[in-house]
Scaffold this motif. Sequence first.
Motif, mmCIF file in Angstrom:
data_model
loop_
_atom_site.group_PDB
_atom_site.id
_atom_site.type_symbol
_atom_site.label_atom_id
_atom_site.label_comp_id
_atom_site.label_asym_id
_atom_site.label_seq_id
_atom_site.Cartn_x
_atom_site.Cartn_y
_atom_site.Cartn_z
ATOM 1 N N LEU A 43 0.800 -1.239 0.090
ATOM 2 C CA LEU A 43 -0.186 -0.082 0.088
ATOM 3 C C LEU A 43 1.037 1.270 -0.068
ATOM 4 O O LEU A 43 0.357 2.414 -0.552
ATOM 5 N N ARG A 165 -1.630 3.835 -3.799
ATOM 6 C CA ARG A 165 -2.944 3.644 -4.392
ATOM 7 C C ARG A 165 -3.522 5.112 -4.017
ATOM 8 O O ARG A 165 -3.133 5.788 -3.245
ATOM 9 N N ASP A 167 -7.179 5.287 -3.166
ATOM 10 C CA ASP A 167 -8.262 5.357 -2.578
ATOM 11 C C ASP A 167 -8.070 5.182 -1.013
ATOM 12 O O ASP A 167 -8.973 4.262 -0.327
#
Length: 183
Positions: A43, A165, A167
Amino acid sequence: MNTAPDTALRYATLKDIPALVTLVTSAYRGDTSRAGWTTEADLLDGERIAPDVLRVDLERPRSLVVVLERAHTLLACAHVAEEDGAGYFGMFAVAPALQGSGIGKHVLAECERIARDDWQLPSMRMTVINVRDELIAFYQRRGYQRTGAFKPFPYGDARFGQPKRDDLRFDVLEKNLRTEAVA
């Protein structure tokens, strides 16, 4: 609080900052973190905690970093503070090779005890990256509930990592400490 005979709980000091940064980074970033289950390597890249942020946390009132150590080596840590009339729990890290051994649960319990017994706070809150389902489930098994509130991820602030990412956001979890038995 009971811990293994060869380990000790204590509060971190400013001289612990380099070791804390190393421990927290090893638990969440890079290939080393993949040895444990708390990795965020897919992530985020970069720092998990910046030394200047950690210094502020160590110097402000009603803010402690609890560490568990063995032979002067940090095995686990967590930040507990008072924020907005509740306890705040964060920067929770366990050395990747020791994750799943139960020592993290001891550190979490000590932070809850501080907020409940020492500071007389009614609840403990935390933020968890919303896509960390396994981690959220870990906290839910310990009595934390999703509040339905979210906080934005600090995109663009390298002190909190470089997102892979677009989001990400933080899910706010909370636990009522008043229902906890006083030891």
